[in-house]
Design an enzyme around this catalytic site. Sequence first.
Site, PDB file in Angstrom:
ATOM      1  N   SER A 105      -7.071  -6.245  -5.453  1.00 25.14           N
ATOM      2  CA  SER A 105      -6.593  -6.364  -6.827  1.00 25.14           C
ATOM      3  C   SER A 105      -6.105  -5.012  -7.318  1.00 25.14           C
ATOM      4  O   SER A 105      -6.895  -4.075  -7.457  1.00 25.14           O
ATOM      5  CB  SER A 105      -7.712  -6.883  -7.737  1.00 25.14           C
ATOM      6  OG  SER A 105      -8.114  -8.179  -7.340  1.00 25.14           O
ATOM      7  N   HIS A 159       6.526   2.062  -9.038  1.00 21.14           N
ATOM      8  CA  HIS A 159       7.258   3.237  -8.574  1.00 21.14           C
ATOM      9  C   HIS A 159       8.663   3.181  -9.175  1.00 21.14           C
ATOM     10  O   HIS A 159       9.243   2.098  -9.306  1.00 21.14           O
ATOM     11  CB  HIS A 159       7.364   3.266  -7.046  1.00 21.14           C
ATOM     12  CG  HIS A 159       6.049   3.264  -6.342  1.00 21.14           C
ATOM     13  ND1 HIS A 159       5.344   4.411  -6.070  1.00 21.14           N
ATOM     14  CD2 HIS A 159       5.297   2.244  -5.874  1.00 21.14           C
ATOM     15  CE1 HIS A 159       4.214   4.101  -5.451  1.00 21.14           C
ATOM     16  NE2 HIS A 159       4.164   2.791  -5.323  1.00 21.14           N
ATOM     17  N   CYS A 195      -7.072 -11.186  -7.189  1.00 18.48           N
ATOM     18  CA  CYS A 195      -7.851 -12.237  -6.547  1.00 18.48           C
ATOM     19  C   CYS A 195      -8.801 -12.809  -7.588  1.00 18.48           C
ATOM     20  O   CYS A 195      -9.021 -12.212  -8.642  1.00 18.48           O
ATOM     21  CB  CYS A 195      -8.612 -11.713  -5.334  1.00 18.48           C
ATOM     22  SG  CYS A 195      -9.725 -10.345  -5.684  1.00 18.48           S
TER      23      CYS A 195
END
Length: 271
Positions: A121, A126, A149
Amino acid sequence: MVAKRVSKNSKGHKSSKHRRRPKLKLRGFNNLTKTLSFNIYDVCYARRPQARKEYLEYIDEEYNSERLVRILTEVADIIGANILNISSQDYDPMGASCTILIAEEPVDPKPDQVLAHLDKSHLCVHTYPETDSKSGVSTFRVDIDVSTCGKISPLKALNHLIESFESDIVVIDYKVRGFTRDVKGRKHFMDHRLHSIQQYIKKRILDRYQCVDINIYQENLFHTKMRLKDLDLDQYLFSINADDLSAEEQQHIRTVLEQEITEIFYSKHIF
């Protein structure tokens, strides 16, 4: 396509055909991993070299690591995740990144636990500014991954992420991996109904975009591409206004921008 509202019969009750399925009763933790990946592009035209330099400086500062941390922190709040760790970095000469580790429940992890949690998780972003001196076009690409998750769904953050950036082109992938078991031991490879990522995008946003879906339902893999329908030239010019240009210059710039956007949208060299 936007999901339709649940139909009702004449007595005001939901019809059995569209009745919501009962929640799965799971054996332990929900082991499904849900990953939402974005490529968001901002396209700009800067005629002179100095203007292109100033655009890159502007966009690099506008979306520096501090801004990215704020955006991803807001995403964590929207999807109901608890933040474990934040790491961010600005790069020389340009670009920035941020990674946030998240969990479904509040925890106080040790360093080794943080590393072990990374592949399950996390939120990461970027940035990639670039410019083409030949055409005068500059692009700013943002790559975002939201991987969760458990019960947390990254799809809840779709609208916020699209609106957090100057999104001329948006490419979205959503993949559900693994399986979880119910109390009877039966495996489930999907815990929510989905026929298109567009179900989770607000209509007022979709109305502005041309959208294309490529979905592989049997693999729980969903792909949506979006590009703005209208090209308002003033929204793409940096340090100049459309009124300051001749009709011929405006048409030339419009053609250059259309070609750039089309090639990015289809991920291939066309012109």
